[in-house]
Design an enzyme around this catalytic site. Structure first.
Site, short mmCIF file in Angstrom:
data_model
loop_
_atom_site.label_atom_id
_atom_site.label_comp_id
_atom_site.label_asym_id
_atom_site.label_seq_id
_atom_site.Cartn_x
_atom_site.Cartn_y
_atom_site.Cartn_z
CB SER A 62 52.12 82.77 124.14
OG SER A 62 52.75 82.19 123.02
N1 SAH Z 1 50.61 80.95 119.13
C1 SAH Z 1 50.57 79.85 120.07
C2 SAH Z 1 51.91 79.64 120.76
C3 SAH Z 1 52.34 78.24 120.59
S1 SAH Z 1 53.98 77.82 121.02
C4 SAH Z 1 49.43 80.00 121.05
O1 SAH Z 1 48.75 81.02 121.05
O2 SAH Z 1 49.16 79.07 121.80
C5 SAH Z 1 54.76 77.70 119.44
C6 SAH Z 1 54.17 76.71 118.45
O3 SAH Z 1 54.99 76.79 117.29
C7 SAH Z 1 54.21 75.24 118.88
O4 SAH Z 1 52.93 74.70 118.80
C8 SAH Z 1 55.17 74.59 117.88
O5 SAH Z 1 54.81 73.26 117.54
C9 SAH Z 1 55.03 75.52 116.68
N2 SAH Z 1 56.15 75.50 115.73
C10 SAH Z 1 57.49 75.40 115.99
N3 SAH Z 1 58.20 75.43 114.84
C11 SAH Z 1 57.29 75.56 113.83
C12 SAH Z 1 57.40 75.62 112.40
N4 SAH Z 1 58.58 75.56 111.76
N5 SAH Z 1 56.26 75.75 111.70
C13 SAH Z 1 55.05 75.81 112.29
N6 SAH Z 1 54.88 75.73 113.63
C14 SAH Z 1 55.98 75.61 114.39
#
Ligand code: SAH
Length: 218
Positions: A67
Site C-alpha cells: 500500500s
Molecule cells: N497490507 C498490505 C497490503 C497488501 S494488498 C501491505 O502492507 O503490503 C492486499 C492483500 O490482500 C493482497 O496481498 C491480497 O492477496 C490480499 N487479499 C485479498 N483478498 C484476501 C482475502 N479474502 N483474504 C486474505 N487476504 C486477501
C-alpha cells in the site's frame, strides 16, 4: 532480489516521506515515528530502491501491491491503535502494514490468501523484530474465529461488502477500518460495535485498493 542495507540516504528519504505525510494531514506523531523506523525498501525488489520512499503503491508478488505510505498511515490513524490492542488484519501482502501496527504496540493477527506471499514471510529479515505478529494463510472473509474477539479489524483490500463473519469477531466497542466498493474506487469506512451489538458507520475519503477475493490461492 532484495537488498538489506539501510543507508543514510535511505534514512534521509524516509524522513522526507514523513514530512510529506504530515503535509497531507497525518497528525499522529507516534505513527510517523514508527513508519520512520521501518525500512520500506526491505519489502520491495531492489529494482525499486530509488523510488521506495515515494508516496506510492508498488507491485509485490502475485500481482499484489504494498500500500501507499499515506494509505497505511491513514488507515492506522483511523483505527486509533492502542498498546496491547488485539488486531485482525486482512491482506498481509508485503507485511509492511502489519509491522506498523506491531510497532504501535499491538498484537497482530494477519491473514493472506496468496500462498506465495504467505510463504515469503517465513524467511523475511524483519520477522524476528516483530514477534507480536502471527501470520495465517487463509480466507479473510472467514476471519479467525478461534482467536476472536478482536479490539480492531483492518481490511487492506477492496471489500465488495462488509464481511458479516468479521463483525461477529469484534468486541463491544471494537472498530473496523474497511475500504468498501467494487471497481476502481472504494470509500473508507470506520465501523464501531455499540453496546447493544449494533454497528455505527462513519465515512471518510476514497481510495483505490486491489480487490478482496474469497477463497485461498495456492
Ligand atoms: N497490507 C498490505 C497490503 C497488501 S494488498 C501491505 O502492507 O503490503 C492486499 C492483500 O490482500 C493482497 O496481498 C491480497 O492477496 C490480499 N487479499 C485479498 N483478498 C484476501 C482475502 N479474502 N483474504 C486474505 N487476504 C486477501
Amino acid at each position: 532480489m532484495r537488498s538489506y542495507d539501510d543507508s543514510y540516504r535511505h534514512k534521509g528519504l524516509r524522513k522526507q516521506l514523513m514530512d510529506t505525510l504530515r503535509d497531507k494531514g497525518i497528525s499522529d506523531e507516534k505513527i510517523l515515528g514508527v513508519m520512520n523506523d521501518i525500512p520500506r525498501h526491505y519489502f520491495l525488489d531492489s529494482a525499486f530502491d530509488k523510488v521506495a520512499y515515494e508516496d506510492k503503491a508498488f507491485p509485490i508478488t502475485e500481482g499484489q501491491t504494498i500500500s501507499q505510505p499515506y494509505t497505511v498511515a491513514y488507515q492506522t490513524q483511523l483505527l486509533q491503535v492502542r498498546q496491547f490492542d488485539k488486531i485482525l488484519e486482512i491482506g498481509t501482502g508485503s507485511g509492511y502494514q502489519a509491522m506498523v501496527l506491531a510497532g504501535m504496540g499491538a498484537q497482530v493477527f494477519t491473514i493472506e490468501r496468496q500462498k506465495k506471499l504467505f510463504d515469503e514471510h517465513r524467511t523475511f529479515i524483519l520477522r524476528a523484530k516483530y514477534p507480536s505478529i502471527k501470520y495465517f494463510y487463509g480466507d479473510g472473509f472467514e476471519g479467525l474465529p478461534s482467536y476472536a474477539p478482536f479490539d480492531k479489524v483492518l481490511i487492506t483490500a477492496a471489500a465488495p461488502f462488509i464481511p458479516p463473519k468479521l463483525i461477529q469477531q469484534m468486541k463491544i466497542g471494537a472498530k473496523m477500518v474497511i475500504p468498501v466498493g467494487e471497481g476502481n474506487v472504494q470509500r473508507m469506512l470506520r465501523l464501531t460495535v455499540l453496546p447493544d451489538g449494533s454497528v455505527s458507520e462513519e465515512m471518510f475519503d476514497n481510495f483505490s485498493f486491489v480487490p478482496m477475493v474469497s477463497g485461498r490461492n495456492g
